[in-house]
Structure formats: C-alpha cells, structure tokens
Design an enzyme around this catalytic site. Sequence first.
Site, PDB file in Angstrom:
ATOM      1  N   ASP A  60      -5.842 -15.070   6.537  1.00  0.00           N
ATOM      2  CA  ASP A  60      -4.949 -15.745   6.764  1.00  0.00           C
ATOM      3  C   ASP A  60      -4.545 -16.737   7.158  1.00  0.00           C
ATOM      4  O   ASP A  60      -3.551 -17.268   7.418  1.00  0.00           O
ATOM      5  CB  ASP A  60      -4.493 -14.506   5.871  1.00  0.00           C
ATOM      6  CG  ASP A  60      -4.159 -13.981   4.059  1.00  0.00           C
ATOM      7  OD1 ASP A  60      -4.726 -14.116   3.508  1.00  0.00           O
ATOM      8  OD2 ASP A  60      -3.667 -12.636   4.052  1.00  0.00           O
ATOM      9  N   SER A  76     -12.436  -9.408   5.179  1.00  0.00           N
ATOM     10  CA  SER A  76     -11.227  -9.286   5.674  1.00  0.00           C
ATOM     11  C   SER A  76     -11.015  -7.398   6.062  1.00  0.00           C
ATOM     12  O   SER A  76     -10.013  -6.989   5.801  1.00  0.00           O
ATOM     13  CB  SER A  76      -9.582  -9.741   4.493  1.00  0.00           C
ATOM     14  OG  SER A  76     -10.016 -11.312   4.446  1.00  0.00           O
ATOM     15  N   ARG A  98       1.565 -19.893   2.908  1.00  0.00           N
ATOM     16  CA  ARG A  98       1.059 -19.980   4.136  1.00  0.00           C
ATOM     17  C   ARG A  98       0.411 -21.500   4.418  1.00  0.00           C
ATOM     18  O   ARG A  98       0.870 -21.747   5.816  1.00  0.00           O
ATOM     19  CB  ARG A  98      -0.430 -19.444   3.903  1.00  0.00           C
ATOM     20  CG  ARG A  98       0.157 -17.489   3.738  1.00  0.00           C
ATOM     21  CD  ARG A  98      -1.351 -16.885   4.544  1.00  0.00           C
ATOM     22  NE  ARG A  98      -0.789 -15.730   4.161  1.00  0.00           N
ATOM     23  CZ  ARG A  98      -0.211 -14.611   4.560  1.00  0.00           C
ATOM     24  NH1 ARG A  98       1.288 -15.083   5.619  1.00  0.00           N
ATOM     25  NH2 ARG A  98       0.257 -12.813   4.027  1.00  0.00           N
ATOM     26  N   SER A 113     -10.786  -8.495   0.099  1.00  0.00           N
ATOM     27  CA  SER A 113     -11.295  -6.651   0.729  1.00  0.00           C
ATOM     28  C   SER A 113     -10.009  -5.926  -1.179  1.00  0.00           C
ATOM     29  O   SER A 113      -9.974  -4.316  -0.601  1.00  0.00           O
ATOM     30  CB  SER A 113     -10.787  -6.987   2.187  1.00  0.00           C
ATOM     31  OG  SER A 113      -9.551  -7.028   1.559  1.00  0.00           O
ATOM     32  N   LYS A 129      -7.518 -18.614  -2.815  1.00  0.00           N
ATOM     33  CA  LYS A 129      -6.164 -17.526  -2.245  1.00  0.00           C
ATOM     34  C   LYS A 129      -4.978 -18.134  -3.286  1.00  0.00           C
ATOM     35  O   LYS A 129      -5.593 -18.639  -4.461  1.00  0.00           O
ATOM     36  CB  LYS A 129      -6.178 -17.237  -1.454  1.00  0.00           C
ATOM     37  CG  LYS A 129      -6.967 -16.753  -0.526  1.00  0.00           C
ATOM     38  CD  LYS A 129      -6.197 -15.784  -0.364  1.00  0.00           C
ATOM     39  CE  LYS A 129      -7.580 -15.149   0.677  1.00  0.00           C
ATOM     40  NZ  LYS A 129      -7.493 -13.680   0.890  1.00  0.00           N
ATOM     41  N   ARG A 159       0.742  -1.040  -0.052  1.00  0.00           N
ATOM     42  CA  ARG A 159      -0.037  -0.188  -0.223  1.00  0.00           C
ATOM     43  C   ARG A 159       1.095   1.009  -0.287  1.00  0.00           C
ATOM     44  O   ARG A 159       0.604   2.194  -0.884  1.00  0.00           O
ATOM     45  CB  ARG A 159      -0.694   0.085   1.627  1.00  0.00           C
ATOM     46  CG  ARG A 159      -2.474  -0.709   0.794  1.00  0.00           C
ATOM     47  CD  ARG A 159      -2.348  -1.108   2.744  1.00  0.00           C
ATOM     48  NE  ARG A 159      -3.795  -1.700   2.089  1.00  0.00           N
ATOM     49  CZ  ARG A 159      -4.044  -3.382   2.224  1.00  0.00           C
ATOM     50  NH1 ARG A 159      -3.020  -4.126   1.508  1.00  0.00           N
ATOM     51  NH2 ARG A 159      -5.276  -4.335   2.187  1.00  0.00           N
ATOM     52  N   ARG A 214      -7.077 -23.269  -0.526  1.00  0.00           N
ATOM     53  CA  ARG A 214      -6.551 -23.259   1.110  1.00  0.00           C
ATOM     54  C   ARG A 214      -7.505 -24.257   1.740  1.00  0.00           C
ATOM     55  O   ARG A 214      -6.990 -24.749   2.771  1.00  0.00           O
ATOM     56  CB  ARG A 214      -6.752 -21.803   1.903  1.00  0.00           C
ATOM     57  CG  ARG A 214      -5.075 -21.349   1.047  1.00  0.00           C
ATOM     58  CD  ARG A 214      -4.915 -20.239   2.044  1.00  0.00           C
ATOM     59  NE  ARG A 214      -3.386 -18.770   1.102  1.00  0.00           N
ATOM     60  CZ  ARG A 214      -3.321 -17.848   1.277  1.00  0.00           C
ATOM     61  NH1 ARG A 214      -4.598 -17.231   1.966  1.00  0.00           N
ATOM     62  NH2 ARG A 214      -2.211 -17.392   1.305  1.00  0.00           N
TER      63      ARG A 214
END
Length: 415
Positions: free
Chosen positions: A295, A179, A367, A153, A322, A15, A326
């Site tokens: 997450d 999220s 992850r 999001s 994702k 960001r 997941r």
Amino acid sequence: MADVVVPGSKSETNRLLVLAAAADGRTVLHRPLVADDTEACARALAALGYDIDITSSERWTVTGRPEGPAATEASVNTRDGATGARFLPGLTAAGHGVYHFDASEQMRRRPITPLLDALRTIGADIEGGTLPYTLRANGLAGGRLVVDAGVSSQYLTALLLAGPLTRTGLTLHVTQLVSAPYIDITLKLMRLFGARVERAGDVFRIEPGGYTSPGEVTVEPDASTASYFLAAAAISPGRSVTVPGLGSDSAQGDLGFARVLADMGAAVDIQARSVTVTGPDRLRGVTADLHHLSDTMPTLAAIAPLATGPVRITNVANTRVKECDRLEACAAGLRALGVPVATGEDWIEIQPAQPTAARIETQRDHRIAMAFSVLDLRVPGAVELDDPGCVIKTCPGFHGLLADLVARWEKEPVS
C-alpha cells in the site's frame, strides 16, 4: 519538529467491527477510523441487524451476537470497501438467513471469487461467483482448506476471522501470501477477543468456540496513512514529522516504509509508541521490495523523482488489482509530470527528474491522490488532482492535515 495525529487504522477498525459483532458482550472502539470504508462496514453490520452506534467520532460501540445476524434477510452494500466486502461473508455465513451482497462498480471489478469458493468448501451456500451474489446461511461446518493469498491477504484474514465461528474449527494451509504483516494484525486482534489460533509456518489452526469481547479497545493510528506525512518530511530538507501512537510496538507492516526512507538517507527514529522522520538534503535512489507493504508503493513512487538516483520498486504485482491498477496509475501520473518511468509485471522504476505541471488521473483511488499530493510540496502547483475528494475512503481530512503541516513548518526554523 511537527506532530501529525494520524486517523485510526482502517485495518484495525474493520477487523474490530467484525470481531465485536461476532463476540459475546459489548465492545467500545476508541479512536476508530471515521471514513467511507469503515462507515460502509459499520452500516453493513447494521443492515444485518447488529446493534452498532457510530454517532460519535471518538468511540463506536457494538453489541455482539454470537449466534449471527439478527436479520433473517438483508441487503448488504459495502460500497468501495474491500475489507468489508471480504470479511463480512464469513461472519454472515456462520448465522442463519438469506443475505444479498453488493458493492460499488469499483469493488465489483476487484477479485473475490477465491474467497467465495473457499467459504463454499466449509459449508456456505452462495449463489454467484462475484459481486453481487446471494448467501443462504446455515452455519459453517469448518474443516481443512488450502488458501492462495497471493493476490490479497484479505482472503486469509476473512477465513481466519470465520474460523472460531465454525462447528469443528478450521485448518488453513497457505500456499502464497502477500502483505503478510496484515495477518499478524488479524491474529493479534483475534487473540484479544479470546480466539484460540495457532500458527506453524504456513499452517494455521483455529479452534471453534467463538469470541468474547475484551470490553474496550483503542485503535492505533493508520500506518499506511502515516506514510504520506513521513514522506513529506523525507523530501523536505531539515524538516521533521513525528507520528505519535505508532511505533515498534505496532503490528502494522506499513511502518516498514520508514525504514525504506532511512535506506534513502532520511533520519528515522522509531520508538515504542512513535516514529519520527527528518529529511536529508536529498534522498538517494534505492531498490525496494514492497511485497509486504504494497500500500506504500504509490507513496514511494510519487516522491521517487526527487532522489539522486533511480528508484526501483519490486514484487508489487498485487497492486494491479487494488482500487485501480496502481502500478500503471503511478506510471501514468509520473509520465504526465515529465518523469521517465519503466514498468514490468511486478515492478516500476523511476528516474530522477524535475517534475513539470500536469493533471493527475487518480482513478478514484485514495492512495494515488494522497501520494501525488505529497510530491506537490516540492513542486508547488505542479500537481493537479482530477478527484481530490476520493481521499474520503480512508482519510477524509487528509488535505487539511497536509496543509496544516506545511503551515507549521513555515513558522519554524529549518533544523
């Protein structure tokens, strides 16, 4: 007690890169996340002609261009990074030129069409509905949009970031949102760069006027990455982990994972600028709604067999789109380890079990790799990853950090 210095937040770093590129002035990012996702975003900005220096691992610098990319034509590849792939089109559309966007095969499979359609509505000229596509930029008009951010999001964040760059401003009415804490991060950082943005329930109003650099920003530790080390403590009786720099002052929603561990019986201490978890004799089963911290779903799923009762994780349908599905990847890995698992469209339930040795298919998902590495601490040698190197996406030094934590624990008495 062991401190673990967690790398910088991916969410903040990417960001901040976009905001710094759009802002008037030069921005220095201290302690950015140096990983594949953030380097991909930075190099994409360089391809667009922005003046960006990422040669130092401790500080990155960006000289902003409020008028948009310096390159009038460029090819941009965001590799595996979803944040870069979703945040950069709005920034680029606010400028002037022709830009060809692409990404890895993994990212090409992930949804982006709703975002491209929304950008078209406010003035972007985009040829194609998925990656790869071509964007012919001639500024963004602005206006009103209805946004469904129930899948990601990041769609809403991308539009929020673009709002101050439009000619007339932007009003967004959000019908679904997953999220949600990530939106709090976005708003906090936009305001740091001088944006005028107001929220009234599900309606966001962003004024035109661009951004102004605050000069220097320090990136927080990544709360999602912290979850693995907090989980490591939670499954290790009497052992503690403290993550400095991350605490109640943070807007990162994944800090809420520590509270889930508390519900399971871990001792949790959250201060303004730190979080500490100490493992109990055994974790309890729990039902956890992880809709807004999805997450961390793989982290909880991986350690769930070690609890005394079933662990049910709900409201996580978005984890199916994702880097991989997941939810099914976690179920498959646990079943390979001999753990009873049931799944539904948006939930997974794991029964207590003693895992047996197995090879885990990570599906190139960082992850999945990091979560199952934590489980291996309690069943040493049982977990073999098919692709341990995929952690470079967000935490290249993960395996070293985890090994160092264990080595320090071995030198300390159990509390």
